[in-house]
Design a protein around this motif. Structure first.
Motif, PDB file in Angstrom:
ATOM      1  N   SER A 207       0.676  -1.289   0.103  1.00 27.28           N
ATOM      2  CA  SER A 207      -0.101   0.242   0.032  1.00 27.28           C
ATOM      3  C   SER A 207       1.047   1.327   0.536  1.00 27.28           C
ATOM      4  CB  SER A 207      -1.031   0.227   0.975  1.00 27.28           C
ATOM      5  OG  SER A 207      -1.154   1.505   1.304  1.00 27.28           O
ATOM      6  N   HIS A 208       0.456   2.366  -0.142  1.00 29.61           N
ATOM      7  CA  HIS A 208       1.001   3.562  -0.253  1.00 29.61           C
ATOM      8  C   HIS A 208       0.451   4.752   0.109  1.00 29.61           C
ATOM      9  CE1 HIS A 208       3.371   2.876  -4.201  1.00 29.61           C
ATOM     10  NE2 HIS A 208       2.384   2.580  -5.034  1.00 29.61           N
ATOM     11  N   GLU A 252       9.873  16.309   1.084  1.00 33.02           N
ATOM     12  CA  GLU A 252      10.004  17.334   1.506  1.00 33.02           C
ATOM     13  C   GLU A 252       7.865  17.645   0.426  1.00 33.02           C
ATOM     14  OE1 GLU A 252       8.655  20.845   2.704  1.00 33.02           O
ATOM     15  OE2 GLU A 252      10.204  20.474   3.415  1.00 33.02           O
ATOM     16  N   LEU A 253       7.686  17.164   1.289  1.00 31.95           N
ATOM     17  CA  LEU A 253       5.764  16.987   0.803  1.00 31.95           C
ATOM     18  C   LEU A 253       5.027  18.690   0.349  1.00 31.95           C
ATOM     19  CD1 LEU A 253       4.273  15.372   3.316  1.00 31.95           C
ATOM     20  CD2 LEU A 253       4.675  14.708   1.056  1.00 31.95           C
ATOM     21  N   ASP A 254       5.721  19.453   0.809  1.00 26.30           N
ATOM     22  CA  ASP A 254       5.552  20.821   0.361  1.00 26.30           C
ATOM     23  C   ASP A 254       5.848  21.922  -0.502  1.00 26.30           C
ATOM     24  OD1 ASP A 254       2.113  23.045   1.165  1.00 26.30           O
ATOM     25  OD2 ASP A 254       2.599  22.309  -0.731  1.00 26.30           O
ATOM     26  N   ILE A 435      -0.845   5.756  -6.353  1.00 23.69           N
ATOM     27  CA  ILE A 435       0.724   6.333  -6.506  1.00 23.69           C
ATOM     28  C   ILE A 435       1.287   6.680  -4.975  1.00 23.69           C
ATOM     29  CG2 ILE A 435       1.745   8.269  -7.203  1.00 23.69           C
ATOM     30  CD1 ILE A 435      -0.685   8.550  -9.162  1.00 23.69           C
ATOM     31  N   ASP A 436       3.166   6.258  -5.873  1.00 22.25           N
ATOM     32  CA  ASP A 436       3.486   6.326  -4.108  1.00 22.25           C
ATOM     33  C   ASP A 436       3.784   7.651  -3.968  1.00 22.25           C
ATOM     34  OD1 ASP A 436       6.209   7.627  -5.291  1.00 22.25           O
ATOM     35  OD2 ASP A 436       5.473   5.796  -6.602  1.00 22.25           O
ATOM     36  N   VAL A 437       4.503   8.044  -2.774  1.00 23.48           N
ATOM     37  CA  VAL A 437       4.841   9.706  -1.667  1.00 23.48           C
ATOM     38  C   VAL A 437       5.785  10.356  -2.564  1.00 23.48           C
ATOM     39  CG1 VAL A 437       4.192   8.736   0.138  1.00 23.48           C
ATOM     40  CG2 VAL A 437       6.714   8.453  -0.893  1.00 23.48           C
ATOM     41  N   GLY A 438       6.423   9.461  -3.218  1.00 23.58           N
ATOM     42  CA  GLY A 438       7.505  10.414  -4.774  1.00 23.58           C
ATOM     43  C   GLY A 438       6.994  11.119  -5.828  1.00 23.58           C
TER      44      GLY A 438
END
Length: 515
Positions: A207-208, A252-254, A435-438
């Motif tokens: 899971s993502h 860096e998510l944002d 979709i993965d975090v990247g």
């Protein structure tokens, strides 16, 4: 935690040792090792294309490895077909559903193992009785006699899960099992997993969604670019550490801030009504603005988008595009007017899986790469190269079949296809599902950059962090109606939850909302 305590020192029920798998032009897996203990949930993480699904397809007999070995209960095994693996106790619940739409739910659940009676005839009474018992355990609200084609995506996923319960499995692989499930259905799945654990079944969970991983698993193993990165105990790590293992860097998510300057209205929806789907829906999307549409599955969000795009016809209301009233009779009219829709189901609605990357990329704008009915290969290749580089699409070449790409790269192909039409309004329905975090961070950054360049963007999502992270404004929907409209930077999670569950009498003009 009990399962972890009891099985921390247990011999693995399954060991994959130095598994290598090569496809033409790419090494999908390079000497990957992985094991599962009885009664354990072992999460397998990695970016799209890291090799997770390929490793599990090797385990399930769908792919024959080029090297390495599979050890099940201390015995080395070779599975030439999925049927052999299933008979040995290995069940794979697919991310891509593998159901037969024209058959009933019961026939799909027992496909390949249909109960028989005298004369090798199908025992229909037992088939439906056994199927009904499984569906009741899963708390499903549909019948064993229903055709699969009549079910929603979420209900089809529950049928996939039901198929695993037919057997007495030793290993069950869940590949993105909640991607299509509603919030009501997820706890049922978690109960199924815990029951399997209690029976000593080993669980592989892909899971993502990090909240699920940390809630369910005892150990986490990570793959990156087809290679094993490491294994950690879930209780001894955190999301940031696991993310760094997955992508090799701090995320860096944002890193791209939201757009803050807007033009005039690009899309104006007033009193839109589609019989049986939505009623009196009104909202606006300005040029350079990202508007998030948030709600539970079945709230009518996708149907509103489909109506704007000409897939559905409305019975009342008005749609304006850049100030002009429009009434599209087809999707072609919408596309030529500057609207693009990235659909919720990329495999069935967004791509032709048997075609290559280049041809999928130009599919929505064939007139720009053809002349007098003939395709111009050089122009097609130029379009693909442009978006492949801009969106960092990972593929051996443009000739690769889209069906062989990871979910994240497939989604980038769909987005690139629509960007090639140069739309004025871009609608994205669940743009980062599965979709993965990247890749998710890259798509979020792309959405913000498109808005800053002048696109009007409507993002439909079931994920609260996503709508809060990318949107300037949020439209909340419940039961086919707009219940509230919020400034995304000044709204609490509790307000959003109330607005999408019908727990509040909020209206678009309610206190705290914006108009």
């Amino acid at each position: 935690m009990t399962a972890m305590t009891q099985n921390a020192e247990a011999r693995p029920v399954l060991e994959l040792v130095d598994i290598t798998k090569r496809f033409p032009g790419v090494v999908a897996l390079n000497k990957v090792s992985f094991d599962v203990r009885p009664g354990e949930v072992h999460a397998l993480l990695g970016e799209n294309g890291a090799g997770k699904s390929t490793l599990m397809k090797v385990l399930a007999g769908k792919h024959r490895p080029n090297g390495g070995k599979i050890i099940l209960e201390d015995e080395e095994r070779v599975f030439d077909t999925p049927k052999e693996a299933k008979r040995s106790g290995i069940v794979l619940i697919h991310q891509e559903q593998s159901l037969v739409p024209e058959m009933s739910v019961a026939e799909n659940i027992f496909l390949g193992s249909t109960p028989r009676k005298w004369g090798n005839r199908v025992d229909w009474k037992r088939l439906h009785a056994d199927s009904t018992e499984i569906l009741e355990r899963l708390k499903c609200d549909f019948s064993s006699r229903d055709l699969v084609s009549s079910l929603s995506i979420a209900k089809k996923q529950m049928v996939e899960i039901a198929r695993a319960l037919v057997f007495t499995p030793k290993i069950v692989v869940f590949d993105e099992p909640t991607a299509s499930l509603t919030d009501h259905e997820k706890p049922v799945l978690y109960d199924v997993i815990r029951n399997l654990q209690a029976q000593g079944v080993g669980i592989v969970y892909i899971s993502h969604r990090m909240d699920e991983i940390f809630q369910l698993s005892q150990r986490i193993s990570v793959l990156r670019d087809g290679e094993y990165t490491g294994t950690v105990n879930t209780a001894e790590t955190d999301e940031e550490s696991v993310t760094q293992m997955m992508i090799g860097r701090s995320l860096e998510l944002d890193h791209a801030s939201k757009p803050s300057e807007f033009g005039g209205p690009m899309l104006e929806v007033r009193g839109l009504t589609v019989k049986g789907v939505c009623s009196d829906v009104s909202f606006t999307v300005r040029k350079g603005e990202i508007v998030g549409m948030y709600g539970l599955v079945g709230a009518g969000r996708s149907e509103v988008a489909e109506t704007i795009f000409g897939l559905r016809h409305y019975t009342a209301g008005e749609i304006r595009l850049d100030g002009q009233v429009v009434d599209f009779r087809s999707t072609h009219d919408a596309v030529t007017s500057g609207i693009a829709l990235v659909p919720e189901d990329r495999k069935d609605q967004g791509l032709v899986l048997g075609m290559n990357c280049r041809d999928n990329m130009t599919l929505a704008g064939l007139s720009t790469v053809s002349s007098f009915g003939f395709m111009k290969s050089r122009d097609e290749r130029a379009v693909y190269d442009r978006y492949q580089q801009a969106m960092k699409i990972k593929s051996p070449s443009w000739r690769q079949r889209v069906g062989n790409l990871s979910g994240g790269n497939q989604q980038k192909i769909v987005i690139g296809k629509w960007l090639h039409t140069h739309p004025r309004l871009l609608i994205l329905d669940e743009p980062t599902r599965g979709i993965d975090v990247g890749s998710k961070a890259e798509i979020h950054a792309l959405i913000k950059e498109l808005a800053r360049s002048g696109y009007a963007v409507l993002v439909i999502s079931s994920e609260m962090p996503e709508v809060l992270g990318v949107s300037n404004r949020i439209i909340a929907m419940y039961d086919g109606r707009v219940t509230a409209e919020f400034d995304a930077d000044n709204v609490g999670e509790d307000q959003l939850v109330q607005a999408i569950t019908g727990m509040t009498g909020s209206t678009p003009q309610a206190a705290g909302a914006v108009v």
